[in-house]
Motif scaffolding. Structure first.
Motif, short mmCIF file in Angstrom:
data_model
loop_
_atom_site.label_atom_id
_atom_site.label_comp_id
_atom_site.label_asym_id
_atom_site.label_seq_id
_atom_site.Cartn_x
_atom_site.Cartn_y
_atom_site.Cartn_z
N TRP A 167 0.79 -1.22 0.00
CA TRP A 167 0.00 0.00 0.00
C TRP A 167 0.83 1.29 0.00
CZ3 TRP A 167 -4.74 -1.18 -1.25
CH2 TRP A 167 -5.26 -2.41 -0.84
N ALA A 168 2.16 1.20 0.05
CA ALA A 168 2.97 2.41 0.18
C ALA A 168 2.82 3.32 -1.05
CB ALA A 168 4.44 2.05 0.39
N LEU A 169 2.91 2.72 -2.24
CA LEU A 169 2.82 3.53 -3.45
C LEU A 169 1.43 4.13 -3.60
CD1 LEU A 169 4.16 4.56 -6.01
CD2 LEU A 169 3.52 2.43 -7.15
N LYS A 170 0.40 3.31 -3.37
CA LYS A 170 -0.97 3.80 -3.50
C LYS A 170 -1.24 4.92 -2.50
CE LYS A 170 -5.76 2.19 -3.63
NZ LYS A 170 -6.66 1.00 -3.51
N ARG A 171 -0.76 4.76 -1.26
CA ARG A 171 -0.98 5.78 -0.24
C ARG A 171 -0.26 7.08 -0.62
NH1 ARG A 171 1.00 3.17 3.75
NH2 ARG A 171 -0.93 2.08 4.27
N SER A 172 0.95 6.95 -1.16
CA SER A 172 1.71 8.13 -1.56
C SER A 172 1.01 8.89 -2.68
CB SER A 172 3.11 7.72 -2.00
OG SER A 172 3.83 8.81 -2.51
N VAL A 173 0.50 8.15 -3.66
CA VAL A 173 -0.16 8.78 -4.81
C VAL A 173 -1.46 9.46 -4.39
CG1 VAL A 173 -1.31 8.29 -7.00
CG2 VAL A 173 0.90 7.24 -6.49
N GLN A 174 -2.18 8.86 -3.46
CA GLN A 174 -3.51 9.36 -3.10
C GLN A 174 -3.49 10.43 -2.02
OE1 GLN A 174 -5.79 5.84 -2.14
NE2 GLN A 174 -6.21 5.39 -4.29
N GLN A 175 -2.32 10.75 -1.47
CA GLN A 175 -2.25 11.81 -0.47
C GLN A 175 -2.71 13.14 -1.08
OE1 GLN A 175 1.77 11.84 0.97
NE2 GLN A 175 1.32 10.51 2.71
N ASP A 176 -3.53 13.86 -0.34
CA ASP A 176 -4.07 15.12 -0.83
C ASP A 176 -3.10 16.26 -0.51
OD1 ASP A 176 -5.78 16.99 -1.92
OD2 ASP A 176 -6.94 17.22 -0.07
N THR A 177 -1.92 16.20 -1.13
CA THR A 177 -0.91 17.24 -0.94
C THR A 177 -0.29 17.57 -2.29
OG1 THR A 177 0.82 15.58 -0.52
CG2 THR A 177 -0.34 16.51 1.40
N CYS A 178 0.30 18.75 -2.37
CA CYS A 178 0.98 19.17 -3.58
C CYS A 178 2.37 18.53 -3.61
CB CYS A 178 1.11 20.69 -3.61
SG CYS A 178 2.05 21.33 -5.02
N LYS A 179 2.63 17.72 -4.63
CA LYS A 179 3.94 17.08 -4.77
C LYS A 179 4.80 17.77 -5.81
CE LYS A 179 2.10 12.59 -3.36
NZ LYS A 179 0.71 13.10 -3.19
N THR A 180 4.18 18.35 -6.81
CA THR A 180 4.89 19.15 -7.81
C THR A 180 4.05 20.39 -8.11
OG1 THR A 180 3.89 17.98 -9.69
CG2 THR A 180 5.99 17.14 -8.88
N SER A 181 4.73 21.50 -8.33
CA SER A 181 4.03 22.75 -8.62
C SER A 181 3.67 22.87 -10.09
CB SER A 181 4.89 23.95 -8.21
OG SER A 181 5.35 23.83 -6.88
N VAL A 182 4.53 22.33 -10.95
CA VAL A 182 4.34 22.51 -12.39
C VAL A 182 5.10 21.41 -13.13
CG1 VAL A 182 6.35 24.03 -12.66
CG2 VAL A 182 4.43 24.24 -14.27
N ILE A 183 4.63 21.08 -14.32
CA ILE A 183 5.31 20.12 -15.20
C ILE A 183 5.83 20.87 -16.42
CG2 ILE A 183 5.05 18.05 -16.64
CD1 ILE A 183 2.81 17.15 -14.78
N PHE A 184 7.10 20.61 -16.75
CA PHE A 184 7.70 21.21 -17.95
C PHE A 184 8.21 20.06 -18.82
CE2 PHE A 184 10.54 23.19 -20.81
CZ PHE A 184 10.26 24.55 -20.85
N SER A 185 7.54 19.84 -19.94
CA SER A 185 7.87 18.72 -20.81
C SER A 185 8.33 19.23 -22.17
CB SER A 185 6.65 17.81 -20.99
OG SER A 185 6.96 16.67 -21.76
#
Length: 408
Positions: free
Chosen positions: A301-319
């Protein structure tokens, strides 16, 4: 339609669905085709409204076509689980070659495959043998330091907002796009400016976009010189030996953290970005993100819990897609591809929006013209605000291009 069907035979993930079980697996069906929407009407308008793709019941590709008397707009919507930017480039190259061959030779045309679908079986190894993995492990210690910084810092959204629940659709038009196109002389001026500073064009764009974001935040009362702005940059994992891979998602990511007060000295900001990129290349840190994901995936469950946390992990994506269609063998005139009776006049592309990313930037170069595509979440960012951000970005590029004697 014949060209599309023929091309999909060499790119099986674009006609695959997910099969549920103890583990989800790809299921390939010979008769599975992407959804196709075709209509006659005025071209050159807004992008079609994107539709949800459910990989459990449909392929990860949708195609939208609008045709008038002289022009055709074709929009491809890909699910990121089965394709990335480089995969899109390879797929569309093959599609155009197929179309040109069928127009010239009809059903007698024999396409020479440029990809090997059998290589999908080893895609999870990322080109790393056991010994090559061991060779890279010492360098990943540097990556673990970066991972510690990643978890120890809390980035903030560009504009304060509460992200939608993952099951809730936006009430606004999606996608929403603001674009700016540099002509060949302007693109060359930007390249000269990058060479003058001993950096790549991509590094220069990243630096100026950071500064544009902070100036934009100041206009709307969202700026803080001490808070972290985290930029996620997708990295293509294909090397020369993996160019025969068909369409698939074969990217990792790196993350650049900067504070607003670092924008006061653009030269130092650019030098810092350049130095960090050099460290990433030297120690092969493009693999760090994947190693960390594999560790989390091995913990219940570590990956799923990390993905579903309601927090900002990145401000912007530059591709960045770099120079698109550069390996397409079809003839060109003034940089534009000639595809049988058609001329490819323009290419657009968008980076996806993630929770707490209210904007993303996607850059590509085609026919010696650099295009900047700002994808914004219309629920949190207005059209005027997106235009202001693009204007600030272009103004910053104008300043650096001025060293080459050309204004954008």
């Amino acid at each position: 339609m014949m060209a599309l069907q023929a091309t999909l035979q060499h790119h099986p993930l674009l006609r695959a669905t997910l099969r549920s079980g103890w583990r989800e697996r790809w299921s390939f069906s010979g008769d599975m085709l992407p959804a196709l929407r075709w209509r006659e009407g005025e071209t050159g308008g807004l992008l079609p409204q994107a539709e949800e793709i459910d990989l459990r019941r449909e392929a990860g590709l949708k195609v939208y076509v609008v045709q008038d008397r002289s022009t055709v707009d074709v929009t491809f919507q890909f699910h990121h689980a089965c394709c990335d930017g480089a995969g899109i480039d390879r797929f569309t190259d093959d599609l155009m070659v197929h179309y040109a061959g069928l127009r010239e030779f009809g059903k007698s045309y024999k396409f020479v495959p440029t990809v090997d679908p059998n290589r999908l079986a080893v895609r999870g190894a990322y080109g790393l043998s056991f010994f090559r993995t061991l060779k890279r492990l010492p360098g990943q210690l540097v990556g673990l330091m970066g991972a510690a910084q990643f978890w120890g810092r809390q980035p903030i959204p560009l504009l304060a907002h509460q992200a939608r629940d993952r099951c809730t659709k936006s009430t606004k038009a999606y996608p929403a796009l603001t674009s700016f196109l540099l002509d060949p002389s302007q693109t060359l001026a930007l390249r000269k400016a990058a060479n003058h500073r001993n950096v790549t064009v991509h590094e220069l764009l990243v630096c100026e976009f950071f500064c544009a974001l902070w100036d934009w935040q100041k206009l709307y009362g969202q700026y803080s010189e001490r808070h972290w702005t985290r930029m996620m940059i997708p990295i293509n994992l294909r090397d020369a030996s993996y160019r025969s891979l068909p369409a698939l998602n074969y990217v990792s990511s790196i993350f650049l953290d900067r504070r607003g007060d670092q924008g006061g000295d653009r030269d130092q900001l650019l030098k810092g970005i350049r130095a960090e990129m050099e460290v990433i290349k030297r120690f092969q840190l493009r693999y760090t993100f994947l190693f960390v994901l594999n560790i989390l995936n091995g913990m219940p469950w570590a990956l799923k819990r990390s993905v579903q946390q309601d927090t900002c992990k990145t401000s912007v994506i530059f591709s960045s897609a770099g120079k698109t269609t550069r390996r397409c063998p079809l003839p060109r005139r003034d940089g534009f591809l000639h595809v049988a009776d058609l001329v490819l006049r323009d290419i657009d592309g968008l980076a996806p929006l993630r929770p707490y990313n209210c904007v993303t930037m996607f850059t590509l170069e085609y026919a010696n013209r650099l295009k900047l595509n700002l994808h914004y979440d219309a629920e949190f960012v207005s059209e005027k605000q997106s235009d202001v951000l693009m204007d600030l970005f272009v103004a910053g590029l104008n300043q650096v291009a001025d060293t080459a004697g050309t204004q954008l």
